[in-house]
Design a protein around this motif. Structure first.
Motif, PDB file in Angstrom:
ATOM      1  N   SER A  21      70.263  15.514  -9.115  1.00  0.00           N
ATOM      2  CA  SER A  21      70.334  15.143  -7.704  1.00  0.00           C
ATOM      3  C   SER A  21      70.325  16.400  -6.837  1.00  0.00           C
ATOM      4  N   ILE A  29      72.390  10.206  -4.154  1.00  0.00           N
ATOM      5  CA  ILE A  29      70.999   9.929  -4.531  1.00  0.00           C
ATOM      6  C   ILE A  29      70.806   8.439  -4.799  1.00  0.00           C
ATOM      7  N   TYR A  32      69.440   5.964  -1.821  1.00  0.00           N
ATOM      8  CA  TYR A  32      68.102   6.105  -1.229  1.00  0.00           C
ATOM      9  C   TYR A  32      67.022   5.498  -2.112  1.00  0.00           C
ATOM     10  N   PHE A  33      66.890   4.203  -2.070  1.00  0.00           N
ATOM     11  CA  PHE A  33      65.835   3.531  -2.833  1.00  0.00           C
ATOM     12  C   PHE A  33      64.821   2.939  -1.871  1.00  0.00           C
ATOM     13  N   TRP A  35      62.660   4.979  -5.008  1.00  0.00           N
ATOM     14  CA  TRP A  35      62.234   6.327  -5.355  1.00  0.00           C
ATOM     15  C   TRP A  35      60.769   6.261  -5.774  1.00  0.00           C
ATOM     16  N   ARG A  36      60.016   7.295  -5.437  1.00  0.00           N
ATOM     17  CA  ARG A  36      58.642   7.425  -5.921  1.00  0.00           C
ATOM     18  C   ARG A  36      58.591   8.697  -6.766  1.00  0.00           C
ATOM     19  N   LEU A  37      58.098   8.570  -7.988  1.00  0.00           N
ATOM     20  CA  LEU A  37      57.977   9.742  -8.857  1.00  0.00           C
ATOM     21  C   LEU A  37      56.692  10.492  -8.534  1.00  0.00           C
ATOM     22  N   LYS A  46      66.426   0.096  -6.990  1.00  0.00           N
ATOM     23  CA  LYS A  46      67.826   0.104  -7.395  1.00  0.00           C
ATOM     24  C   LYS A  46      68.053  -0.790  -8.618  1.00  0.00           C
ATOM     25  N   LYS A  79      59.476  14.989  -9.845  1.00  0.00           N
ATOM     26  CA  LYS A  79      60.287  15.000  -8.628  1.00  0.00           C
ATOM     27  C   LYS A  79      60.502  13.567  -8.164  1.00  0.00           C
ATOM     28  N   ILE A  80      61.675  13.337  -7.577  1.00  0.00           N
ATOM     29  CA  ILE A  80      61.987  12.038  -6.983  1.00  0.00           C
ATOM     30  C   ILE A  80      61.782  12.175  -5.482  1.00  0.00           C
ATOM     31  N   ILE A  82      61.353  10.321  -1.552  1.00  0.00           N
ATOM     32  CA  ILE A  82      61.602   9.175  -0.674  1.00  0.00           C
ATOM     33  C   ILE A  82      60.940   9.458   0.665  1.00  0.00           C
ATOM     34  N   GLN A  86      63.953   6.935   5.313  1.00  0.00           N
ATOM     35  CA  GLN A  86      65.040   6.325   4.561  1.00  0.00           C
ATOM     36  C   GLN A  86      66.371   7.045   4.785  1.00  0.00           C
TER      37      GLN A  86
END
Length: 167
Positions: A21, A29, A32-33, A35-37, A46, A79-80, A82, A86
């Motif tokens: 995180s 972390i 915050y949904f 998430w886009r990889l 979530k 990487k995650i 958002i 958001q």
């Protein structure tokens, strides 16, 4: 899109995976949904997280449909991301670190020092990594408000610092 964390290496053989995180309070972390990889554009919601556990300074997570180490490896090292929309709205004169990036830095005499290209955390205080194109080098400026950081204008992307040893 902004980076809030990273999917790390697989953990064990049952599909668990490390989660790093980048949020100031690590557990945030999970607020915050979606998430886009970064590499495969996979979306994690979530309800895709079965369980997470604190592990050393970060977390390990178990995701739906990730049942073994090979499947975990396929989504590792990403990487995650958002959407910045958001994030919670901030009060006046508050900002996020990503707002500081690419601000022009000037000393109090109005001389341009350079451009913020990164922010480093040294556990005591943060440090601005400033690219000085004129000198073709980088310098480190401690992010100490009032003493060194005199003014931040996010709209104009300007930071004024008490920094005279730049020649």
């Amino acid at each position: 899109m902004i980076i809030i964390g990273k999917i790390g290496k697989p953990y064990g053989i049952l599909g668990w995976i490390h989660l790093i995180s980048f949020t100031e309070i690590k557990k945030n972390i999970f607020y915050y949904f979606p998430w886009r990889l970064s590499k495969n554009n996979l979306i994690i919601n979530k309800n895709d997280i079965i369980i997470y556990k604190k592990y050393i300074n970060n977390f390990i997570i178990k995701l739906k449909k990730i049942d073994n180490r090979n499947q975990a490896f396929n989504i590792s090292q990403q990487k995650i991301l958002i959407k910045n929309t958001q994030l919670p709205k901030l009060k006046n004169k508050e900002y996020y670190w990503h707002d500081i990036l690419f601000c022009n830095v000037f000393n109090t005499k109005g001389k341009k020092i350079g451009l913020v290209i990164s922010i480093l955390d040294n556990k005591i205080y943060n440090i601005l990594l400033v690219l000085c194109k004129k000198k073709n080098k980088t310098i480190y400026i401690p992010f100490i408000k009032k003493k060194i950081i005199k003014k931040i204008n996010i709209k104009k992307k300007i930071i004024i610092v008490e920094w005279f040893n730049y020649k």
